[in-house]
Write a protein that holds these residues in place. Structure first.
Motif, PDB file in Angstrom:
ATOM      1  N   GLY A   1       0.948  -1.148   0.162  1.00  0.00           N
ATOM      2  CA  GLY A   1       0.099  -0.022  -0.051  1.00  0.00           C
ATOM      3  C   GLY A   1       0.913   1.288  -0.046  1.00  0.00           C
ATOM      4  O   GLY A   1       2.333   1.386   0.263  1.00  0.00           O
ATOM      5  N   SER A   2       0.265   2.345  -0.328  1.00  0.00           N
ATOM      6  CA  SER A   2       0.816   3.681  -0.385  1.00  0.00           C
ATOM      7  C   SER A   2       0.092   4.489   0.198  1.00  0.00           C
ATOM      8  O   SER A   2      -1.104   4.435   0.484  1.00  0.00           O
ATOM      9  CB  SER A   2       1.325   3.854  -1.721  1.00  0.00           C
ATOM     10  N   GLY A   3       0.491   5.876   0.294  1.00  0.00           N
ATOM     11  CA  GLY A   3      -0.292   6.841   0.968  1.00  0.00           C
ATOM     12  C   GLY A   3      -1.775   6.907   0.252  1.00  0.00           C
ATOM     13  O   GLY A   3      -2.679   7.622   0.719  1.00  0.00           O
ATOM     14  N   GLU A   4      -1.679   7.023  -1.298  1.00  0.00           N
ATOM     15  CA  GLU A   4      -2.916   7.234  -1.977  1.00  0.00           C
ATOM     16  C   GLU A   4      -3.918   6.126  -1.721  1.00  0.00           C
ATOM     17  O   GLU A   4      -5.043   6.371  -1.756  1.00  0.00           O
ATOM     18  CB  GLU A   4      -2.569   7.289  -3.582  1.00  0.00           C
ATOM     19  N   CYS A   5      -3.475   5.029  -1.183  1.00  0.00           N
ATOM     20  CA  CYS A   5      -4.409   4.009  -0.814  1.00  0.00           C
ATOM     21  C   CYS A   5      -5.243   4.530   0.494  1.00  0.00           C
ATOM     22  O   CYS A   5      -6.197   3.861   0.815  1.00  0.00           O
ATOM     23  CB  CYS A   5      -3.774   2.696  -0.728  1.00  0.00           C
ATOM     24  N   ALA A   6      -4.382   5.000   1.385  1.00  0.00           N
ATOM     25  CA  ALA A   6      -4.862   5.399   2.598  1.00  0.00           C
ATOM     26  C   ALA A   6      -6.006   6.718   2.440  1.00  0.00           C
ATOM     27  O   ALA A   6      -6.641   6.945   3.718  1.00  0.00           O
ATOM     28  CB  ALA A   6      -3.769   5.895   3.613  1.00  0.00           C
ATOM     29  N   GLU A   7      -6.041   7.255   1.599  1.00  0.00           N
ATOM     30  CA  GLU A   7      -6.899   8.485   1.206  1.00  0.00           C
ATOM     31  C   GLU A   7      -8.175   8.156   1.385  1.00  0.00           C
ATOM     32  O   GLU A   7      -8.609   7.112   0.365  1.00  0.00           O
ATOM     33  CB  GLU A   7      -6.588   9.337   0.357  1.00  0.00           C
ATOM     34  N   VAL A   8      -9.177   8.786   2.118  1.00  0.00           N
ATOM     35  CA  VAL A   8     -10.647   8.596   1.974  1.00  0.00           C
ATOM     36  C   VAL A   8     -11.277   9.528   1.211  1.00  0.00           C
ATOM     37  O   VAL A   8     -11.225  10.715   1.777  1.00  0.00           O
ATOM     38  CB  VAL A   8     -11.352   8.269   3.271  1.00  0.00           C
ATOM     39  N   ASN A   9     -11.591   9.574   0.077  1.00  0.00           N
ATOM     40  CA  ASN A   9     -12.318  10.513  -0.649  1.00  0.00           C
ATOM     41  C   ASN A   9     -13.586  10.349  -1.362  1.00  0.00           C
ATOM     42  O   ASN A   9     -14.313  11.048  -2.084  1.00  0.00           O
ATOM     43  CB  ASN A   9     -11.498  10.895  -1.973  1.00  0.00           C
ATOM     44  N   TRP A  10     -14.117   9.284  -0.643  1.00  0.00           N
ATOM     45  CA  TRP A  10     -15.750   9.006  -1.188  1.00  0.00           C
ATOM     46  C   TRP A  10     -16.352   8.206   0.064  1.00  0.00           C
ATOM     47  O   TRP A  10     -15.708   7.362   0.610  1.00  0.00           O
ATOM     48  CB  TRP A  10     -15.588   8.195  -2.300  1.00  0.00           C
ATOM     49  N   GLN A  11     -17.449   8.606   0.614  1.00  0.00           N
ATOM     50  CA  GLN A  11     -18.132   7.915   1.264  1.00  0.00           C
ATOM     51  C   GLN A  11     -19.712   7.942   1.176  1.00  0.00           C
ATOM     52  O   GLN A  11     -20.047   8.838   0.548  1.00  0.00           O
ATOM     53  CB  GLN A  11     -18.173   8.612   2.834  1.00  0.00           C
ATOM     54  N   PHE A  12     -20.334   6.950   1.489  1.00  0.00           N
ATOM     55  CA  PHE A  12     -21.644   6.770   1.398  1.00  0.00           C
ATOM     56  C   PHE A  12     -22.215   6.088   2.774  1.00  0.00           C
ATOM     57  O   PHE A  12     -21.750   4.863   3.183  1.00  0.00           O
ATOM     58  CB  PHE A  12     -22.125   5.957   0.176  1.00  0.00           C
ATOM     59  N   LEU A  13     -23.157   6.570   3.477  1.00  0.00           N
ATOM     60  CA  LEU A  13     -23.860   6.159   4.783  1.00  0.00           C
ATOM     61  C   LEU A  13     -22.449   5.857   5.760  1.00  0.00           C
ATOM     62  O   LEU A  13     -22.425   4.916   6.543  1.00  0.00           O
ATOM     63  CB  LEU A  13     -24.528   4.770   4.597  1.00  0.00           C
ATOM     64  N   GLY A  14     -21.662   6.854   5.798  1.00  0.00           N
ATOM     65  CA  GLY A  14     -20.353   6.734   6.622  1.00  0.00           C
ATOM     66  C   GLY A  14     -19.240   5.595   6.382  1.00  0.00           C
ATOM     67  O   GLY A  14     -18.411   5.364   6.957  1.00  0.00           O
ATOM     68  N   LEU A  15     -19.517   4.634   5.112  1.00  0.00           N
ATOM     69  CA  LEU A  15     -18.495   3.595   4.774  1.00  0.00           C
ATOM     70  C   LEU A  15     -17.631   4.064   3.320  1.00  0.00           C
ATOM     71  O   LEU A  15     -18.425   4.632   2.637  1.00  0.00           O
ATOM     72  CB  LEU A  15     -19.352   2.621   4.506  1.00  0.00           C
ATOM     73  N   SER A  16     -16.501   4.056   3.653  1.00  0.00           N
ATOM     74  CA  SER A  16     -15.601   4.354   2.494  1.00  0.00           C
ATOM     75  C   SER A  16     -16.038   3.171   1.147  1.00  0.00           C
ATOM     76  O   SER A  16     -16.408   2.293   1.383  1.00  0.00           O
ATOM     77  CB  SER A  16     -14.147   4.328   2.808  1.00  0.00           C
TER      78      SER A  16
END
Length: 168
Positions: free
Chosen positions: A126-141
């Motif tokens: 993994g890398s830093g880009e994989c750790a980014e949460v840029n989308w959620q629906f009902l509180g889940l990524s």
């Protein structure tokens, strides 16, 4: 109507269509919403593609008996691999900021530059880009929703295989 009572072909057709609908939304999110996928996202897409193809071939074939278990096993293998990738992705997203790995090169560059074994190791680390949460629906990524879908679709394949009804 209870989907657990549907005929085998209908269950597998619905499973396949669900996989391709999820892939369609991933492409929509990428090209219309500007949510570029990280390497782990691309591997999760590949798992959904494998599941979808196995589901649709099962729907076309409509086997009986142990033939259903072959398709259920194939779908389940893709589902388990996808769930493990999604689990790793979720883990990376929940790391404290100071423990997130540095961003690495893109998947295309890694495939062109490094041997396949090293590329897979780098992707799964993994890398830093994989750790980014840029989308959620009902509180889940997105990876969390993928995990939910992997489990649900794998269970659908197993339920379809256990049905004691005609293939048609």
């Amino acid at each position: 109507m209870n989907p657990f009572l549907w005929p085998f072909r209908l269950q597998t057709l619905v499973g396949g269509l669900a996989c391709f609908a999820l892939l369609g939304y991933a492409l929509f999110a990428q090209y219309q919403l500007g949510k570029d996928p990280c390497p782990l996202c691309l591997l999760q897409r590949a798992a959904f593609l494998g599941m979808g193809i196995a589901f649709l071939v099962a729907a076309l074939h409509g086997p009986r008996g142990w033939g259903r278990w072959i398709y259920a096993t194939l779908v389940s293998l893709f589902g388990i691999v996808g769930a493990l990738i999604a689990w790793r992705h979720i883990w990376l997203q929940n790391l404290p900021k100071d423990q997130v790995p540095a961003c690495g090169p893109g998947l295309e560059y890694m495939l062109e530059t490094f041997p396949l074994s090293r590329t897979f190791k780098m992707v799964f680390t993994g890398s830093g880009e994989c750790a980014e949460v840029n989308w959620q629906f009902l509180g889940l990524s997105m990876p969390a929703w993928c995990l939910v879908w992997y489990v649900a679709l794998t269970l659908l394949a197993i339920v379809a295989a256990t049905r004691k009804s005609p293939a048609r």
